[in-house]
Design a protein around this motif. Sequence first.
Motif, PDB file in Angstrom:
ATOM      1  N   LEU A   1       1.052  -1.119   0.024  1.00  0.00           N
ATOM      2  CA  LEU A   1       0.137   0.073   0.077  1.00  0.00           C
ATOM      3  C   LEU A   1       0.904   1.225   0.063  1.00  0.00           C
ATOM      4  O   LEU A   1       1.741   1.432   0.764  1.00  0.00           O
ATOM      5  N   GLN A   2       0.842   2.030  -0.863  1.00  0.00           N
ATOM      6  CA  GLN A   2       1.574   3.429  -0.856  1.00  0.00           C
ATOM      7  C   GLN A   2       0.697   4.481  -1.584  1.00  0.00           C
ATOM      8  O   GLN A   2      -0.243   4.169  -2.056  1.00  0.00           O
ATOM      9  N   ARG A   3       1.017   5.673  -1.332  1.00  0.00           N
ATOM     10  CA  ARG A   3       0.104   6.690  -1.863  1.00  0.00           C
ATOM     11  C   ARG A   3       0.561   6.853  -3.357  1.00  0.00           C
ATOM     12  O   ARG A   3       1.331   6.202  -4.046  1.00  0.00           O
ATOM     13  N   ALA A   4      -0.470   7.350  -4.107  1.00  0.00           N
ATOM     14  CA  ALA A   4      -0.924   7.183  -5.367  1.00  0.00           C
ATOM     15  C   ALA A   4       0.356   8.019  -6.138  1.00  0.00           C
ATOM     16  O   ALA A   4       0.972   9.071  -5.759  1.00  0.00           O
ATOM     17  N   LEU A   5       0.682   7.334  -7.144  1.00  0.00           N
ATOM     18  CA  LEU A   5       1.722   8.064  -7.918  1.00  0.00           C
ATOM     19  C   LEU A   5       1.323   9.311  -8.656  1.00  0.00           C
ATOM     20  O   LEU A   5       0.174   9.296  -9.297  1.00  0.00           O
ATOM     21  N   ARG A   6       1.933  10.348  -8.653  1.00  0.00           N
ATOM     22  CA  ARG A   6       1.572  11.553  -9.403  1.00  0.00           C
ATOM     23  C   ARG A   6       2.406  11.671 -10.786  1.00  0.00           C
ATOM     24  O   ARG A   6       3.517  11.285 -10.678  1.00  0.00           O
ATOM     25  N   ASP A   7       1.760  12.470 -11.688  1.00  0.00           N
ATOM     26  CA  ASP A   7       2.676  12.677 -12.674  1.00  0.00           C
ATOM     27  C   ASP A   7       4.021  13.404 -12.390  1.00  0.00           C
ATOM     28  O   ASP A   7       5.212  12.796 -13.143  1.00  0.00           O
ATOM     29  N   TYR A   8       4.154  14.205 -11.545  1.00  0.00           N
ATOM     30  CA  TYR A   8       5.103  15.074 -11.151  1.00  0.00           C
ATOM     31  C   TYR A   8       5.397  14.982  -9.860  1.00  0.00           C
ATOM     32  O   TYR A   8       4.525  15.724  -9.034  1.00  0.00           O
ATOM     33  N   ASP A   9       6.514  14.428  -9.435  1.00  0.00           N
ATOM     34  CA  ASP A   9       6.839  14.570  -8.048  1.00  0.00           C
ATOM     35  C   ASP A   9       8.434  14.466  -7.695  1.00  0.00           C
ATOM     36  O   ASP A   9       9.003  13.415  -8.398  1.00  0.00           O
ATOM     37  N   ALA A  10       9.029  15.406  -7.281  1.00  0.00           N
ATOM     38  CA  ALA A  10      10.587  15.336  -7.158  1.00  0.00           C
ATOM     39  C   ALA A  10      10.981  15.870  -6.051  1.00  0.00           C
ATOM     40  O   ALA A  10      10.404  16.814  -5.285  1.00  0.00           O
ATOM     41  N   GLY A  11      12.241  15.411  -5.643  1.00  0.00           N
ATOM     42  CA  GLY A  11      12.673  15.911  -4.455  1.00  0.00           C
ATOM     43  C   GLY A  11      14.272  15.701  -4.390  1.00  0.00           C
ATOM     44  O   GLY A  11      15.001  14.831  -4.823  1.00  0.00           O
ATOM     45  N   VAL A  12      14.824  16.550  -3.525  1.00  0.00           N
ATOM     46  CA  VAL A  12      16.160  16.508  -3.238  1.00  0.00           C
ATOM     47  C   VAL A  12      16.617  15.306  -2.004  1.00  0.00           C
ATOM     48  O   VAL A  12      16.043  15.423  -1.256  1.00  0.00           O
TER      49      VAL A  12
END
Length: 172
Positions: free
Chosen positions: A47-58
């Motif tokens: 179970l994980q949060r839904a993937l979004r089209d755009y999601d980035a992070g350092v």
Amino acid sequence: SNVVWEKVVYSMEGVSGDLGKVLQIRFVFNSLDGHTSDGVAIDDFKLQRALRDYDAGVTKIVLTPDDLPSYGQYFYPKVTVHNYGKKELTSFKVCYLAEDMFITQCENVTQTIPVGGDLDYTFNNGRYLNVSMPDPFSVMAYTQLNPNDLYTDNDTAYAYFVIGPLMKDAGI
């Protein structure tokens, strides 16, 4: 009789709204005619949060040209940006703020990061390490994809750096 395994997949994409703090999943297993055997397997369950089209992070910060900078030198943060989204990233903004800075330094990046991939990016605008900087000092860096990046909790990374010995030091 010859039993054939059947893969069953259920998607929760249609579930919307707040699931609350507790999520319960119920499994009901029925056998055909009361025979007991090896019967059931549950595999690759997550179970994980839904993937979004755009999601980035350092995800990482180091300093260049020297990870142990000295007073009187410039340092340039080098960050690793991860693409958490389900589409490749082709442009985004990345920012950093060192402990003695009052204005965040942001730069536009136009390099491609594949889905699940990483990109190392070194800032063009560095920071002069003056004597008012505490030792050790902190650097924070983050991505900006607004309004597309809804998950802001994975945007930012922090790192602490020790100041190295002076290369030139004179006194009277």
